[in-house]
Design an enzyme around this catalytic site. Structure first.
Site, PDB file in Angstrom:
ATOM      1  N   HIS A  41      57.014  52.199  68.787  1.00 58.49           N
ATOM      2  CA  HIS A  41      55.782  53.110  68.214  1.00 58.49           C
ATOM      3  C   HIS A  41      56.253  54.417  67.958  1.00 58.49           C
ATOM      4  CE1 HIS A  41      52.865  53.267  72.044  1.00 58.49           C
ATOM      5  NE2 HIS A  41      53.459  55.007  71.153  1.00 58.49           N
ATOM      6  N   ASP A  86      57.276  46.389  72.638  1.00 60.36           N
ATOM      7  CA  ASP A  86      57.208  47.857  71.966  1.00 60.36           C
ATOM      8  C   ASP A  86      58.330  48.482  73.157  1.00 60.36           C
ATOM      9  OD1 ASP A  86      56.097  50.255  70.827  1.00 60.36           O
ATOM     10  OD2 ASP A  86      54.269  50.799  71.976  1.00 60.36           O
ATOM     11  N   SER A 178      53.663  58.719  75.461  1.00 52.34           N
ATOM     12  CA  SER A 178      54.301  57.290  74.711  1.00 52.34           C
ATOM     13  C   SER A 178      55.212  57.189  74.806  1.00 52.34           C
ATOM     14  CB  SER A 178      53.108  56.549  72.972  1.00 52.34           C
ATOM     15  OG  SER A 178      53.018  56.430  73.319  1.00 52.34           O
TER      16      SER A 178
END
Length: 231
Positions: A41, A86, A178
């Site tokens: 992402h 992910d 992230s």
């Protein structure tokens, strides 16, 4: 990282910083001279990847910036589900050399065990309101939980995902972290995918993509099999 401390400058030679704009960035992990691993992402068309960065305001003498030559996402990823598979492998446009502040982190040789203490790190928000970002990366220790803890907190947990945090809250990864690593017993076991909003809520651990389960895919892509599918 919420509730952590400034990382030691020598603690994160494998930690890279991907920026797309001043407000959009992710962590990444250097796994050899030419490849970094991050979250799918975090993918953006034009990204810059800085290795050996520590303080944003003062460059390390060995800091380098690279662009992405090619990005690889699982071909069988569900596009509309952020937390599904992910994981993203990026080949740098030119290799980096090992130096005082640059050294890759090897891929895990064993899966992690529940109860492990794991290290998180990144340049992400240090306040739960996500309005304060540090000049240097912050580091903290969290715990690896049984997946049932996350299933109960969020009514589910994607496959091949680790559940990690601090049950009483107050220590967690947050916006901007992230894609960064979860390091358990010195091994690179997870990639930050998703967590509670606001960050660091009690009994709401975060999701980390389980690196060990993707080793065959990672090794296939690096070996040149560009169409390898993920488990």
């Amino acid at each position: 990282v919420i509730g952590g401390d400034e990382c030691d400058i020598n603690e994160h030679p494998f930690l890279a910083f991907m920026y797309y704009s001043p407000r959009y960035f992710c962590g990444m992990t250097l796994i050899n001279q030419e490849w970094v691993l991050t979250a799918a992402h975090c993918n953006r068309r034009f990204m810059r990847i800085x290795x050996x960065x520590h303080a944003g305001s003062v460059a390390n003498y060995d800091e380098v910036v690279r662009x992405x030559x090619x990005x690889f996402i699982c071909p069988n990823k569900k596009k509309n589900v952020i937390t599904d598979k992910d994981i993203m492998l990026i080949r740098l446009d030119r290799p980096v050399k090992n130096s005082e502040h640059i050294a890759p982190l090897s891929l895990p040789s064993n899966p992690p065990s529940v109860g492990s203490v794991c290290r998180i790190m990144g340049w992400g928000a240090i306040t739960t309101s996500e309005d304060t970002y540090p000049d240097v990366p912050h580091c903290a220790n969290i715990n690896l939980f049984n997946n049932t803890v996350c299933r109960e907190a969020y009514n589910g947990l994607p496959a091949k995902t680790l559940c990690a945090g601090v049950l009483q809250g107050g220590i967690d990864t947050c916006g901007g972290d992230s894609g960064g690593p979860l390091i358990c017993n010195g091994q690179f076991q997870g990639i930050l995918s998703w967590g509670s909003d606001p960050c660091a809520e009690p009994r709401k651990p975060a999701f980390y993509t389980k690196v060990f389960d993707y080793l065959p895919w990672i090794q296939s892509i690096i070996a040149g099999n560009k169409t390898a599918t993920c488990p």
